[in-house]
Design an enzyme around this catalytic site. Sequence first.
Site, PDB file in Angstrom:
ATOM      1  N   HIS A 133     101.571 -42.714  80.674  1.00 50.14           N
ATOM      2  CA  HIS A 133     101.291 -40.905  81.464  1.00 50.14           C
ATOM      3  C   HIS A 133     101.318 -40.830  83.471  1.00 50.14           C
ATOM      4  CE1 HIS A 133      99.466 -37.214  82.210  1.00 50.14           C
ATOM      5  NE2 HIS A 133      98.245 -37.796  82.468  1.00 50.14           N
ATOM      6  N   GLU A 134     100.348 -42.487  83.430  1.00 51.67           N
ATOM      7  CA  GLU A 134     100.998 -42.517  85.184  1.00 51.67           C
ATOM      8  C   GLU A 134     101.668 -42.568  85.389  1.00 51.67           C
ATOM      9  OE1 GLU A 134      97.695 -41.662  85.967  1.00 51.67           O
ATOM     10  OE2 GLU A 134      96.755 -41.591  84.823  1.00 51.67           O
ATOM     11  N   HIS A 137     103.418 -39.920  86.183  1.00 47.37           N
ATOM     12  CA  HIS A 137     102.718 -38.996  87.959  1.00 47.37           C
ATOM     13  C   HIS A 137     103.794 -39.714  88.850  1.00 47.37           C
ATOM     14  CE1 HIS A 137      99.599 -36.779  85.784  1.00 47.37           C
ATOM     15  NE2 HIS A 137      99.299 -37.054  85.866  1.00 47.37           N
ATOM     16  N   HIS A 143     100.678 -32.535  85.228  1.00 44.87           N
ATOM     17  CA  HIS A 143     100.686 -32.196  83.984  1.00 44.87           C
ATOM     18  C   HIS A 143     101.348 -30.844  82.996  1.00 44.87           C
ATOM     19  CE1 HIS A 143      96.430 -34.301  85.292  1.00 44.87           C
ATOM     20  NE2 HIS A 143      97.132 -35.276  84.381  1.00 44.87           N
ATOM     21  N   CYS A 144     101.396 -31.177  81.586  1.00 47.75           N
ATOM     22  CA  CYS A 144     101.839 -30.666  80.994  1.00 47.75           C
ATOM     23  C   CYS A 144     101.233 -29.441  79.649  1.00 47.75           C
ATOM     24  CB  CYS A 144     103.360 -31.989  80.189  1.00 47.75           C
ATOM     25  SG  CYS A 144     104.542 -30.398  78.675  1.00 47.75           S
ATOM     26  N   CYS A 149     103.277 -33.462  74.426  1.00 43.66           N
ATOM     27  CA  CYS A 149     103.620 -34.336  75.435  1.00 43.66           C
ATOM     28  C   CYS A 149     102.846 -35.033  76.590  1.00 43.66           C
ATOM     29  CB  CYS A 149     104.253 -33.415  76.667  1.00 43.66           C
ATOM     30  SG  CYS A 149     105.077 -34.265  78.424  1.00 43.66           S
ATOM     31  N   CYS A 168     107.543 -34.489  76.707  1.00 41.70           N
ATOM     32  CA  CYS A 168     108.505 -33.647  76.161  1.00 41.70           C
ATOM     33  C   CYS A 168     110.001 -33.352  76.302  1.00 41.70           C
ATOM     34  CB  CYS A 168     107.839 -31.706  76.010  1.00 41.70           C
ATOM     35  SG  CYS A 168     107.566 -31.300  77.831  1.00 41.70           S
ATOM     36  N   CYS A 171     110.057 -32.633  80.548  1.00 38.60           N
ATOM     37  CA  CYS A 171     109.250 -33.814  80.756  1.00 38.60           C
ATOM     38  C   CYS A 171     110.469 -34.850  80.709  1.00 38.60           C
ATOM     39  CB  CYS A 171     108.175 -33.717  80.848  1.00 38.60           C
ATOM     40  SG  CYS A 171     106.738 -32.948  80.799  1.00 38.60           S
TER      41      CYS A 171
END
Length: 183
Positions: A133-134, A137, A143-144, A149, A168, A171
Amino acid sequence: MKKRCFILIVRFSGISKEIALSLSEKLEDLFLIPVKLGDVLPLPVDTFDSVRGQYRAIGLLQKVCTLRSRSDMIVLGITEKDIYEERLNFVFGLASAAHRCALISTARLSNSFYDMDDDENLFFRRTVTEAVHEIGHTLGLDHCKDPHCVMHFSNSLADTDLKGYRFCAKCQLEVEAALSSCR
Ligand SMILES: [Zn+2]
Ligand SMILES: [Zn+2]
């Protein structure tokens, strides 16, 4: 000529080499770019808030960001300490897209933090999820809306467990575009 990005993982003292190694292998599989392990970093004592009993996330992140020495490099720091940002009780992690550096905390990823029996596999899956996740970024992803996702916002471990560590399709395309633009 286009060059592939690579990820450097640095661990603050307290994080084992085993978990850093397992994470690096998993991130290589997921992003298909090289992942290297850096040295252990001492915890900067000036980032500790003795009133809250937590570390200032931005202070630790800044330390991680200073290690980014090349433009094709993404730096990910890991700490076992509980971290916070202003106006929030805690954060699982944070990132700077401008500087392609990120930080995650494993403090709230173990069941024992919530007085439940530990589960090593689940702990590792959550660590991978927060790391991906990070890193997302750092590559400029926001954010999705898709709750499955990895770029979905996590407010709790239940959110983290639901979404898992996969992007997803939308992304995933953004990730691939960002990774191909490393110089
Ligand atoms: Zn986020
Ligand atoms: Zn997505």
